[in-house]
Design a protein around this motif. Sequence first.
Motif, PDB file in Angstrom:
ATOM      1  N   ARG A 119       0.837  -1.211   0.000  1.00  0.00           N
ATOM      2  CA  ARG A 119       0.000   0.000   0.000  1.00  0.00           C
ATOM      3  C   ARG A 119       0.868   1.256   0.000  1.00  0.00           C
ATOM      4  O   ARG A 119       0.550   2.261  -0.651  1.00  0.00           O
ATOM      5  CB  ARG A 119      -0.943  -0.009   1.204  1.00  0.00           C
ATOM      6  N   GLU A 137       2.106   1.952  -3.507  1.00  0.00           N
ATOM      7  CA  GLU A 137       1.070   2.549  -4.354  1.00  0.00           C
ATOM      8  C   GLU A 137       0.934   4.047  -4.083  1.00  0.00           C
ATOM      9  O   GLU A 137       0.776   4.849  -5.005  1.00  0.00           O
ATOM     10  CB  GLU A 137      -0.263   1.852  -4.108  1.00  0.00           C
ATOM     11  N   GLU A 161       3.927   5.897  -5.498  1.00  0.00           N
ATOM     12  CA  GLU A 161       3.810   6.044  -6.951  1.00  0.00           C
ATOM     13  C   GLU A 161       2.846   7.173  -7.311  1.00  0.00           C
ATOM     14  O   GLU A 161       3.066   7.901  -8.287  1.00  0.00           O
ATOM     15  CB  GLU A 161       3.359   4.717  -7.567  1.00  0.00           C
ATOM     16  N   THR A 162       1.782   7.330  -6.503  1.00  0.00           N
ATOM     17  CA  THR A 162       0.844   8.436  -6.734  1.00  0.00           C
ATOM     18  C   THR A 162       1.537   9.782  -6.542  1.00  0.00           C
ATOM     19  O   THR A 162       1.388  10.706  -7.350  1.00  0.00           O
ATOM     20  CB  THR A 162      -0.350   8.326  -5.776  1.00  0.00           C
TER      21      THR A 162
END
Length: 242
Positions: free
Chosen positions: A59, A62, A65-66
Amino acid sequence: MNEQEQDETIDQWRRRYAQLAALAGELAHEIKNPLSVIRMNMELLHEDFEEINLPLARRAVERIETVNRQCQRLDTYLKDFLEFTRFTSLELKAGSLNDQIEQVLDFFLRKAEEQGVKIDRHLDAALPSIKLDSQTLQQALTNLVKNALEAMPNGGQLLVRTRLVRNGVALDVIDTGCGMEANALLNMFKEFYTSKDGGTGLGLPTARKIIEAHSGRINVQSEVGTGTCFTVEFPTPARLPE
């Protein structure tokens, strides 16, 4: 207001614009430095969390990466904004419009081949010289060709043509892409207007700004589903406005 007062007012607005543009450019540079630090550290965090095979780590990756995607978006905005504001005067010298567009097309040749876009060059060998600043003019032409290729992600044809016109020389950049709707045609040269995902809306305004600084003008015709034609006209030295 007499003519002298009008000229003084125009000069005052020009100086004010130059000052604001310089300030905005300095601010953009200041933002780029911490942004680079943020991106670097997020990349290091990404590497660290990728090595941990746990749901919490996945998580975290992710979310990292955002953040990275948004940092990249900001970096693109800053780059385009700096290009829009960075020049205040040009060093105009006699040069070849054909040479300028040839260099730009050569730069995009591989990308065009990857997209399945065929580039047709019809450049008038007898084209007279124009007064140009090579670096900034190539930036404008780059934005036009880039825009044309983005309109043809699944292939097509790009026709680039130079020709003599009544008041100088002209360049046509014609693509067989998606074309533009009426609203896009009305707003395409407005700063920050874009109909593309991830676009900054500064590419075409920058191109127009540079072209007009060369005493030129730019026009566009487009039809949805058929394609778009950008026409740029420049005066030749003997026809340059006083």
